[in-house]
Design a protein around this motif. Sequence first.
Motif, mmCIF file in Angstrom:
data_model
loop_
_atom_site.group_PDB
_atom_site.id
_atom_site.type_symbol
_atom_site.label_atom_id
_atom_site.label_comp_id
_atom_site.label_asym_id
_atom_site.label_seq_id
_atom_site.Cartn_x
_atom_site.Cartn_y
_atom_site.Cartn_z
ATOM 1 N N LEU A 126 0.850 -1.197 0.000
ATOM 2 C CA LEU A 126 0.000 0.000 0.000
ATOM 3 C C LEU A 126 0.888 1.252 0.000
ATOM 4 O O LEU A 126 0.872 2.044 0.954
ATOM 5 N N PRO A 127 1.641 1.463 -1.053
ATOM 6 C CA PRO A 127 2.644 2.534 -1.049
ATOM 7 C C PRO A 127 2.071 3.947 -1.030
ATOM 8 O O PRO A 127 2.765 4.887 -0.636
ATOM 9 N N SER A 128 0.802 4.119 -1.445
ATOM 10 C CA SER A 128 0.231 5.462 -1.501
ATOM 11 C C SER A 128 -0.464 5.869 -0.202
ATOM 12 O O SER A 128 -0.856 7.031 -0.034
ATOM 13 N N TYR A 129 -0.597 4.936 0.738
ATOM 14 C CA TYR A 129 -1.283 5.242 1.994
ATOM 15 C C TYR A 129 -0.343 6.026 2.917
ATOM 16 O O TYR A 129 0.849 5.733 3.009
ATOM 17 N N ASP A 130 -0.889 7.026 3.596
ATOM 18 C CA ASP A 130 -0.102 7.810 4.549
ATOM 19 C C ASP A 130 0.286 6.924 5.736
ATOM 20 O O ASP A 130 -0.569 6.233 6.313
ATOM 21 N N ALA A 131 1.552 6.970 6.116
ATOM 22 C CA ALA A 131 2.053 6.155 7.234
ATOM 23 C C ALA A 131 2.314 7.043 8.442
ATOM 24 O O ALA A 131 3.066 8.012 8.369
ATOM 25 N N GLU A 132 1.663 6.700 9.555
ATOM 26 C CA GLU A 132 1.864 7.418 10.808
ATOM 27 C C GLU A 132 2.154 6.408 11.918
ATOM 28 O O GLU A 132 1.486 5.369 12.010
ATOM 29 N N ILE A 133 3.134 6.710 12.747
ATOM 30 C CA ILE A 133 3.540 5.828 13.840
ATOM 31 C C ILE A 133 3.321 6.562 15.160
ATOM 32 O O ILE A 133 3.833 7.667 15.357
ATOM 33 N N VAL A 134 2.543 5.944 16.040
ATOM 34 C CA VAL A 134 2.250 6.534 17.343
ATOM 35 C C VAL A 134 2.816 5.617 18.422
ATOM 36 O O VAL A 134 2.526 4.412 18.432
ATOM 37 N N GLU A 135 3.621 6.177 19.314
ATOM 38 C CA GLU A 135 4.193 5.361 20.391
ATOM 39 C C GLU A 135 3.962 6.024 21.735
ATOM 40 O O GLU A 135 4.004 7.252 21.857
ATOM 41 N N ASP A 196 1.737 1.817 17.477
ATOM 42 C CA ASP A 196 0.727 1.664 16.435
ATOM 43 C C ASP A 196 1.267 2.199 15.121
ATOM 44 O O ASP A 196 1.832 3.293 15.077
ATOM 45 N N LEU A 197 1.085 1.424 14.070
ATOM 46 C CA LEU A 197 1.362 1.879 12.712
ATOM 47 C C LEU A 197 0.027 2.051 12.006
ATOM 48 O O LEU A 197 -0.730 1.089 11.866
ATOM 49 N N LEU A 198 -0.270 3.272 11.592
ATOM 50 C CA LEU A 198 -1.507 3.570 10.879
ATOM 51 C C LEU A 198 -1.182 3.836 9.416
ATOM 52 O O LEU A 198 -0.287 4.635 9.106
ATOM 53 N N LEU A 199 -1.890 3.156 8.530
ATOM 54 C CA LEU A 199 -1.803 3.422 7.098
ATOM 55 C C LEU A 199 -3.169 3.943 6.676
ATOM 56 O O LEU A 199 -4.181 3.240 6.795
ATOM 57 N N LEU A 200 -3.200 5.183 6.209
ATOM 58 C CA LEU A 200 -4.463 5.889 5.995
ATOM 59 C C LEU A 200 -4.632 6.342 4.555
ATOM 60 O O LEU A 200 -3.724 6.941 3.978
ATOM 61 N N ALA A 201 -5.800 6.047 4.005
ATOM 62 C CA ALA A 201 -6.184 6.529 2.679
ATOM 63 C C ALA A 201 -7.470 7.331 2.818
ATOM 64 O O ALA A 201 -8.026 7.456 3.915
ATOM 65 N N ALA A 202 -7.975 7.876 1.712
ATOM 66 C CA ALA A 202 -9.176 8.706 1.773
ATOM 67 C C ALA A 202 -10.407 7.906 2.176
ATOM 68 O O ALA A 202 -11.329 8.441 2.817
ATOM 69 N N GLU A 204 -10.297 4.429 3.514
ATOM 70 C CA GLU A 204 -10.104 3.330 4.462
ATOM 71 C C GLU A 204 -8.782 3.513 5.200
ATOM 72 O O GLU A 204 -7.937 4.327 4.820
ATOM 73 N N GLU A 205 -8.624 2.739 6.264
ATOM 74 C CA GLU A 205 -7.364 2.748 6.993
ATOM 75 C C GLU A 205 -7.154 1.382 7.634
ATOM 76 O O GLU A 205 -8.104 0.623 7.846
ATOM 77 N N ILE A 206 -5.891 1.084 7.929
ATOM 78 C CA ILE A 206 -5.549 -0.160 8.606
ATOM 79 C C ILE A 206 -4.501 0.157 9.660
ATOM 80 O O ILE A 206 -3.649 1.032 9.460
ATOM 81 N N THR A 207 -4.607 -0.521 10.806
ATOM 82 C CA THR A 207 -3.693 -0.260 11.912
ATOM 83 C C THR A 207 -3.063 -1.562 12.393
ATOM 84 O O THR A 207 -3.765 -2.557 12.609
ATOM 85 N N LEU A 208 -1.746 -1.554 12.562
ATOM 86 C CA LEU A 208 -1.025 -2.639 13.228
ATOM 87 C C LEU A 208 -0.659 -2.137 14.617
ATOM 88 O O LEU A 208 -0.128 -1.029 14.763
ATOM 89 N N SER A 209 -0.938 -2.939 15.624
ATOM 90 C CA SER A 209 -0.686 -2.505 17.001
ATOM 91 C C SER A 209 0.091 -3.551 17.780
ATOM 92 O O SER A 209 -0.082 -4.755 17.579
#
Length: 246
Positions: A126-135, A196-202, A204-209
């Motif tokens: 999912l290379p176009s999804y915004d990647a945000e990491i929250v710790e 948490d790793l969040l991958l966000l699109a317009a 949908e989104e998916i989170t790995l925790s």
Amino acid sequence: MTDLRIGIAGITGRLGSLCAEEAGTALSGGTSRHPVPEKNITSSPDELAKRSDVIIDVSNAATIAEHAKCFSQNNCAWVIGTTGLDNAAQDAIKEASTRIPVLQAANFSPALTVFLDLARQISAALPSYDAEIVETHHRQKLDAPSGTALAIGEAVAQGRGLSLKDVARTDQNGRRPDNAIGFASLRGGQVIGAHDLLLLAADEEITLSHRALDRRVFARGALHAARWLATKKPGLYSMADTLKNE
């Protein structure tokens, strides 16, 4: 290896003391700024290396260059859990790995090790999804982002063929750049570690925790790494290597 002798650099710290407990009778001693000779705790890494087959290093970044030289000279395997290292420290680790087996990990958790592999795969898919990491960590933690958060960022960048230093975003002011990998650090209470790793699109989104529920998971992982590394040839290894079937 039978009768393996395991030393702990930084033995009086929070993780170091747990590693010492988990090592049991294999413990050869440790290092601390405050020596306790009757407990084999010394301020000399050279002294510890001479009576150890492998050392788990959970001390601090300022000691890495000295430890690299000392442990190499004593042919002592080296498990590194210290984070916040600069380029000079990384160069010292790389040089040491040509002479002794070295394992470096930002996190000794087996599940987090798998998390990093999943982060690499999903970011590539999912290379176009915004990647945000929250710790989130306890209020006493000094470094931010955490070493584990940076490792997650490295996994995302690798999956996308990017260099993390070129796309890391720790300041959230302004418009989000394309390809940015964002980091947010929270500090409070006594949280052991949450990532948490969040991958966000317009649409949908998916989170790995990952949540650490007991600090002993890191100590047990470090001991597993030490026992695994003790029989290896010189080289630079990771926690992922310890999970492979051999």
